[in-house]
Each structure stands twice: as C-alpha cells, then as structure tokens.
Design a protein around this motif. Structure first.
Motif, PDB file in Angstrom:
ATOM      1  N   ASP A 189      17.828 -32.087  36.742  1.00 31.17           N
ATOM      2  CA  ASP A 189      17.338 -33.380  36.247  1.00 31.17           C
ATOM      3  C   ASP A 189      15.903 -33.619  36.700  1.00 31.17           C
ATOM      4  O   ASP A 189      15.090 -34.167  35.966  1.00 31.17           O
ATOM      5  CB  ASP A 189      18.237 -34.523  36.736  1.00 31.17           C
ATOM      6  CG  ASP A 189      19.568 -34.559  35.975  1.00 31.17           C
ATOM      7  OD1 ASP A 189      19.630 -33.969  34.875  1.00 31.17           O
ATOM      8  OD2 ASP A 189      20.531 -35.167  36.481  1.00 31.17           O
ATOM      9  N   THR A 232       4.406 -27.951  31.738  1.00 30.80           N
ATOM     10  CA  THR A 232       5.168 -26.861  31.129  1.00 30.80           C
ATOM     11  C   THR A 232       6.089 -26.249  32.179  1.00 30.80           C
ATOM     12  O   THR A 232       5.666 -26.051  33.321  1.00 30.80           O
ATOM     13  CB  THR A 232       4.217 -25.763  30.614  1.00 30.80           C
ATOM     14  OG1 THR A 232       3.159 -26.384  29.892  1.00 30.80           O
ATOM     15  CG2 THR A 232       4.946 -24.756  29.741  1.00 30.80           C
ATOM     16  N   GLY A 280       4.472 -34.093  31.817  1.00 29.85           N
ATOM     17  CA  GLY A 280       4.007 -33.206  30.748  1.00 29.85           C
ATOM     18  C   GLY A 280       3.707 -31.792  31.220  1.00 29.85           C
ATOM     19  O   GLY A 280       2.900 -31.080  30.633  1.00 29.85           O
ATOM     20  N   ASN A 327      14.358 -26.594  26.028  1.00 25.82           N
ATOM     21  CA  ASN A 327      14.309 -26.721  24.572  1.00 25.82           C
ATOM     22  C   ASN A 327      13.992 -25.398  23.902  1.00 25.82           C
ATOM     23  O   ASN A 327      13.952 -25.303  22.697  1.00 25.82           O
ATOM     24  CB  ASN A 327      13.342 -27.837  24.130  1.00 25.82           C
ATOM     25  CG  ASN A 327      12.067 -27.830  24.930  1.00 25.82           C
ATOM     26  OD1 ASN A 327      11.543 -26.767  25.238  1.00 25.82           O
ATOM     27  ND2 ASN A 327      11.582 -29.014  25.283  1.00 25.82           N
ATOM     28  N   ALA A 361      13.652 -31.696  34.548  1.00 30.62           N
ATOM     29  CA  ALA A 361      13.501 -32.370  33.257  1.00 30.62           C
ATOM     30  C   ALA A 361      12.513 -33.522  33.373  1.00 30.62           C
ATOM     31  O   ALA A 361      11.660 -33.730  32.508  1.00 30.62           O
ATOM     32  CB  ALA A 361      14.868 -32.869  32.786  1.00 30.62           C
ATOM     33  N   LYS A 362      12.598 -34.240  34.504  1.00 31.18           N
ATOM     34  CA  LYS A 362      11.699 -35.368  34.747  1.00 31.18           C
ATOM     35  C   LYS A 362      10.240 -34.893  34.854  1.00 31.18           C
ATOM     36  O   LYS A 362       9.337 -35.468  34.262  1.00 31.18           O
ATOM     37  CB  LYS A 362      12.129 -36.044  36.051  1.00 31.18           C
ATOM     38  CG  LYS A 362      11.268 -37.221  36.458  1.00 31.18           C
ATOM     39  CD  LYS A 362      11.787 -37.837  37.750  1.00 31.18           C
ATOM     40  CE  LYS A 362      10.822 -38.902  38.227  1.00 31.18           C
ATOM     41  NZ  LYS A 362      11.286 -39.559  39.450  1.00 31.18           N
ATOM     42  N   GLY A 404       3.674 -28.027  27.530  1.00 29.80           N
ATOM     43  CA  GLY A 404       4.704 -29.060  27.500  1.00 29.80           C
ATOM     44  C   GLY A 404       6.102 -28.543  27.189  1.00 29.80           C
ATOM     45  O   GLY A 404       7.060 -29.317  27.197  1.00 29.80           O
ATOM     46  N   GLU A 405       6.244 -27.251  26.964  1.00 30.89           N
ATOM     47  CA  GLU A 405       7.574 -26.717  26.660  1.00 30.89           C
ATOM     48  C   GLU A 405       8.428 -26.591  27.926  1.00 30.89           C
ATOM     49  O   GLU A 405       7.907 -26.514  29.037  1.00 30.89           O
ATOM     50  CB  GLU A 405       7.449 -25.337  26.005  1.00 30.89           C
ATOM     51  CG  GLU A 405       7.118 -25.378  24.534  1.00 30.89           C
ATOM     52  CD  GLU A 405       7.334 -24.026  23.868  1.00 30.89           C
ATOM     53  OE1 GLU A 405       8.394 -23.836  23.237  1.00 30.89           O
ATOM     54  OE2 GLU A 405       6.456 -23.158  23.994  1.00 30.89           O
ATOM     55  N   TYR A 465      19.271 -27.896  29.402  1.00 32.91           N
ATOM     56  CA  TYR A 465      17.997 -28.464  29.839  1.00 32.91           C
ATOM     57  C   TYR A 465      16.776 -27.948  29.080  1.00 32.91           C
ATOM     58  O   TYR A 465      15.796 -28.668  28.925  1.00 32.91           O
ATOM     59  CB  TYR A 465      17.805 -28.236  31.340  1.00 32.91           C
ATOM     60  CG  TYR A 465      18.666 -29.151  32.178  1.00 32.91           C
ATOM     61  CD1 TYR A 465      18.240 -30.449  32.449  1.00 32.91           C
ATOM     62  CD2 TYR A 465      19.904 -28.748  32.637  1.00 32.91           C
ATOM     63  CE1 TYR A 465      19.038 -31.308  33.187  1.00 32.91           C
ATOM     64  CE2 TYR A 465      20.714 -29.596  33.375  1.00 32.91           C
ATOM     65  CZ  TYR A 465      20.272 -30.879  33.651  1.00 32.91           C
ATOM     66  OH  TYR A 465      21.057 -31.723  34.373  1.00 32.91           O
ATOM     67  N   ASN A 477       9.005 -32.268  33.611  1.00 33.48           N
ATOM     68  CA  ASN A 477       8.580 -31.823  32.287  1.00 33.48           C
ATOM     69  C   ASN A 477       8.199 -33.001  31.390  1.00 33.48           C
ATOM     70  O   ASN A 477       7.149 -33.006  30.764  1.00 33.48           O
ATOM     71  CB  ASN A 477       9.718 -30.996  31.666  1.00 33.48           C
ATOM     72  CG  ASN A 477       9.398 -30.548  30.252  1.00 33.48           C
ATOM     73  OD1 ASN A 477      10.109 -30.881  29.307  1.00 33.48           O
ATOM     74  ND2 ASN A 477       8.330 -29.782  30.093  1.00 33.48           N
ATOM     75  N   LYS A 478       9.059 -34.020  31.351  1.00 31.80           N
ATOM     76  CA  LYS A 478       8.834 -35.150  30.425  1.00 31.80           C
ATOM     77  C   LYS A 478       7.759 -36.109  30.937  1.00 31.80           C
ATOM     78  O   LYS A 478       6.826 -36.438  30.227  1.00 31.80           O
ATOM     79  CB  LYS A 478      10.137 -35.919  30.227  1.00 31.80           C
ATOM     80  CG  LYS A 478      11.123 -35.173  29.346  1.00 31.80           C
ATOM     81  CD  LYS A 478      12.167 -36.101  28.737  1.00 31.80           C
ATOM     82  CE  LYS A 478      13.236 -35.309  28.019  1.00 31.80           C
ATOM     83  NZ  LYS A 478      14.162 -34.638  28.998  1.00 31.80           N
ATOM     84  N   GLU A 479       7.905 -36.537  32.196  1.00 35.79           N
ATOM     85  CA  GLU A 479       7.009 -37.589  32.676  1.00 35.79           C
ATOM     86  C   GLU A 479       5.614 -37.092  33.022  1.00 35.79           C
ATOM     87  O   GLU A 479       4.638 -37.804  32.893  1.00 35.79           O
ATOM     88  CB  GLU A 479       7.626 -38.297  33.891  1.00 35.79           C
ATOM     89  CG  GLU A 479       8.805 -39.160  33.484  1.00 35.79           C
ATOM     90  CD  GLU A 479       9.445 -39.858  34.666  1.00 35.79           C
ATOM     91  OE1 GLU A 479       8.787 -39.977  35.724  1.00 35.79           O
ATOM     92  OE2 GLU A 479      10.612 -40.277  34.519  1.00 35.79           O
TER      93      GLU A 479
END
Lengths: 257, 267
Positions: free
Chosen positions: A186, A198, A196, A214, A189-190, A28-29, A212, A192-194
């Motif tokens: 973007d 890595t 999950g 972390n 990022a999506k 998830g990183e 972007y 990665n977040k939505e």
C-alpha cells in the motif's frame, strides 16, 4: 522514461541472465516483474541503476545512454533513483532518522558528509518522508528495534528522501509476513500515486503483482514472455512465464488486512 | 601405548598420550635455556637476589621510605599516561583511512589492498622500542619522541585490527548507500562506520593499555616517564625499581579492569 534496446547480460560464469531485452517504461508507471527465481528479474532491475553492468545493448534513461556514464555522473544518476531491497539494507545500529538522512549524502561534497553536516532542509525532508510512511514517532529509535515491515518503510523513506524520479524494488516484501506485506505494498502504491514516482519491482507473489501493478513484465530464462496490463495475465500466460502452474507459495492468498 | 584384553577376548589399544612428547620437549628446552642463562653468568640465585632487592627496602631504609618513593613518581606517571593516550589517539585516527584502503570488501582491487596490507605487516614487525628510537632520531629524547613512537606502534596495531573488523561488517547497507549515489567514502561513513564504532572504541582502549605497558621500556632509550624512573635506578637502587614496577603493575591492572568493563558495555 527508461528504454532497453537489445540488452543482454552474460555473467562471468557463462550464465546468460538477459537475452536481448527490449522494453520501455514510461514515467509514473507501476511495473511488476514476475518470473521464477533465476529468470533474470534481479539482473534486469539492477542493470537500470548500473549496480550490474550489462554486456551489450543500450539502456537509456531520459534519452541518456547509461553505458557511457561513470564516476560522478553515475552517482548523480543514481541519486535520482531509489532502491529497495529484500533485506531492507539499513544500518541496524544507527537511528532510523540517520538511516533516512543517509539518502541525501550524494547531494553533498564528501567532506561535509564526513563531518555529518546536513542542511536543515534535508533533516526536515527526512522527517517528512518518515511521516509520509507513518513512522515519524520511530525517528529516533534504533533501526533494529523496528519490525520488518517498519524497517522496509524506513527504507522507503530513505528512498523518498533522495527525491527520486524512480524507485527500483528488488523483492521488497519477500521477507515479510502476509499482513505486513499488504501494508508495505500500500505504501508503494501511495508513493506511486501521490508522489508520481515510477516504480519497478520484482515480485515473488503473482497475485500481489496483479493487484498493485498496472503493468506486468513476465520474464523466463532472460527473455520477456509477457509485457502488458495486469488484466491480460491469465493461467495460460502464467504457465508460459513459469513453465508450470503456480505453486501455492507463489501466491499470497487472501488477506483482508 | 597399552593393550587391553576384555573378558570376551576383544583387544583394544589405548593410544599414546601426546602430553609426554610435550613434556619431553619442555624439559629439553629448559635444559638448553639453563645453559643459556649460565653462559651469561646470571644464575637463578642471582635473580633471587635482585628480586629481593627490588621488593624490600634498602638496608638503611624502612618500609615507609620504600613506599614514599612511589609518591615522587607522580610526574613521570602523568607523563606516561599523557604519552600513551596521545599515541593511542593519533595512531588510531591515522589508522582509519589506511584500514579503509586495506579492506578487500571496500577496495575491490587487489592492487590497492595487498600493498597496503604488506606495508602494515612491515610496520608491525618493528618493535615499539625501535619506533621510539625513530622518534628520538628526529626530535630527541623528549615526550614528543615517545608520542611519535607510540603513535606508530598504535597505528600498526589499529590499522590491522580495524580492517579485519571492517571485513566482517554487513555490506548490505553499503550496497544501499552506493545505490543512492554515494561515493566510496560516503558509503563507508554512513554504512560501515556506525557498524564498527563500538569495536573501534574498544580497540582504542585496548591499545591505550598496550601503550602503557610499552612505555615501561621507553625509559631505556631515554624517553621521560615511568620507564625512565625504572631504567635510571638500575643497578644502583633496585628498591626504587621495585616500587616503580609495582606502581606500573597496579596501573596496568586498573586500566585492564576498566577497559574490560567499558568494552563489555560497548558490545
């Protein structure tokens, strides 16, 4: 989880691209690898899916040492890892849809893929991936009719269609203009977040990496100089990674897109 | 060589024009060739006689008779077209896996692509006629022997041209496919095949054209078709030979024009 244990890579011409790297990347990183060209960023990234074989050390993916696996097992491992390239690596003469669908071939026996037989779920999955990237309407256009940013989204959709746990991106925005760059980032990022998934990416533009990712890994001459959160990077650290202060082409600058 | 002196006294030399060497060699070759023809008792005037026999009606015939013979050639013509088409198709399909194995960008190992290429070179040294004779040896002088021969002939050409085309493709998509876990064959199908498809089809049309041309000589080893209509009429009915040759000429010209047009549209 990906774990590097004393990983080294020496090319046949004697270049030591990686020198005893130790790293851990958790699920998830969003990790960005920064550094000068030739610092070993690409080698580091490509050793994870064995597109490049390391000389010594161990790379463990979910506790499996990938050094020993080959053939079918290697292909099984690769299909759970998406890969994004600087030049998109799409088949230009093929439709966007078929490009995205080709992310599924490793899930099927050779004879079926030769005949172009994909189950309906795969086709729907490909269309869903395109939809997630906002380019569903381009599904049946030829890939070379799309702009660079759109092509990179097709590549991302292809990777998504693999249902990966991890996406490796080798300079994904280096051949895009600043505005498209932000849009494609973007999308990363999506993903990665939505989803999950890595993400490990090489970045030429430091400010984008800081915005972007972390986590930042700074590489210089095959050695990890920095490994930590993006907010731990300051000018002093950048000088350590780059051996000098940044040139203006290494920052993207202000884009309000 | 010629030397020029300008008004200011500068000297410039015009280099020897190599065209004279070429011309001299040509003349020498012509003389040798003439001797050669003479030694076989065929003189240039005799060629003239044969040509005249070929392209004028027989003494008792009219031009109408001469051209009406062409219409009796329908069946052998269809046979020739069928043989050529089948041969092109079979040979070209068989060539795909072999071209795959002969490409250095797909088969990284020299131990595979070098032997395969050597084999292909060997096949291409054998004339189409001999390949057909191989077919005749196995299945007799039927249409099948023609198909076998032309398939082998097409295979040799297609495999060679195709692997050279494969070596010029953009390998980036192939790398991407390998990264998704695809095996060599899958990556080839999805990254290379779409890139070479237009070239492949255009080669296929070209090989069809070559096959029709080659089939003109197949008659001499007894294979049915337009070639047989030619060889059967030598030397008794040169007028029929001429008519058949004309038909073949028109046919090849038509296919050439069609193929140029189609191939132009494919690119």
């Amino acid at each position: 989880m990906i774990k590097f244990v004393n990983v080294s890579k020496t090319y046949l011409n004697g270049v030591e691209a990686l020198k005893s790297i130790n790293l851990e990347v958790n699920d998830g990183e969003f990790v960005a690898i920064i550094g000068l060209s030739g610092a070993g960023k690409s080698t580091l990234l490509r050793s994870i899916n064995k597109m490049i074989e390391i000389t010594s050390g161990q790379i463990l993916i979910d506790d499996v040492d990938i050094a020993s696996i080959k053939g079918k097992e290697l292909r099984m491992m690769r299909r759970s890892i998406g890969m994004i390239f600087q030049s998109f690596n799409l088949v230009k003469k093929m439709s966007v849809f078929n490009n995205v669908l080709s992310g599924r071939v490793a899930y099927h026996p050779t004879y079926k893929t030769i005949l172009g037989l994909f189950p309906k779920e795969d086709k729907l999955l490909a269309l869903d991936s395109l939809d997630a990237m906002g380019i569903l309407d381009k599904a049946f256009a030829r890939a070379d009719q799309l702009s660079g940013g759109q092509q990179q989204r097709v590549a991302l959709a292809r990777a998504l269609t693999q249902k990966p746990k991890l996406i490796l991106a080798d300079e994904p925005v280096a051949s895009l203009d600043p505005i498209t760059t932000v849009q494609v980032m973007d999308d990363f990022a999506k993903v990665n977040k939505e989803y999950g998934i890595t993400i490990i990416t090489n970045m030429h533009h430091v400010d984008l990496a800081l915005k972007y990712a972390n986590r930042i890994i700074g590489v210089k001459d095959g050695i990890v100089m920095y490994d930590g959160p993006a907010n731990g990077i300051n000018d002093e650290m950048l000088v350590k990674i780059y051996g000098r202060s940044l040139k203006h082409d290494e920052v993207l600058g202000e884009t309000d897109a | 060589m010629r030397k020029y002196t300008t008004s200011s006294g500068k000297v410039i030399i015009k280099p020897f024009n190599k065209i004279w060497i070429v011309l001299a060699v040509l003349i020498v070759l012509l003389v040798i060739f003439d001797q050669f023809i003479y030694s076989y008792q065929i003189t240039l005037s005799e060629i003239g006689v044969i040509l005249k026999k070929m392209f004028t009606p027989d003494t008792n015939d009219t031009w109408g008779d001469y051209f009406s013979y062409i219409f009796t050639l329908k069946d052998p013509l269809v046979l020739t077209l069928q043989m050529s088409f089948a041969g092109s198709l079979i040979g070209s399909v068989l060539a795909v896996p072999v071209a795959f194995m002969a490409s250095s960008n797909i088969m990284k190992s020299k131990w595979i692509y070098v032997p395969v290429r050597t084999l292909l070179n060997l096949i291409r040294t054998i004339p189409a006629m001999v390949l057909v004779l191989i077919g005749v040896y196995f299945v007799g002088t039927g249409v099948l022997s023609g198909i076998i021969g032309l398939s082998l002939f097409s295979f040799g050409i297609m495999a060679k041209m195709l692997f050279e085309a494969i070596e010029t493709v953009d390998m980036n998509p192939y790398e991407a496919l390998e990264s998704t876990g695809a095996n060599k064959i899958q990556a080839f199908k999805y990254a290379v095949v779409p890139q070479i498809m237009p070239t492949y089809v255009s080669y296929l049309i070209y090989i069809f054209e070559l096959n029709i041309r080659a089939s003109a000589i197949l008659g001499f080893v007894g294979v049915e078709g337009i070639g047989k209509s030619i060889s059967d009429n030598i030397p008794a009915n040169y007028d029929h030979v001429g008519a058949a040759v004309m038909l073949l000429f028109v046919l090849i010209l038509t296919i050439q024009m069609l193929s140029t047009h189609l191939r132009g549209r494919l690119q």
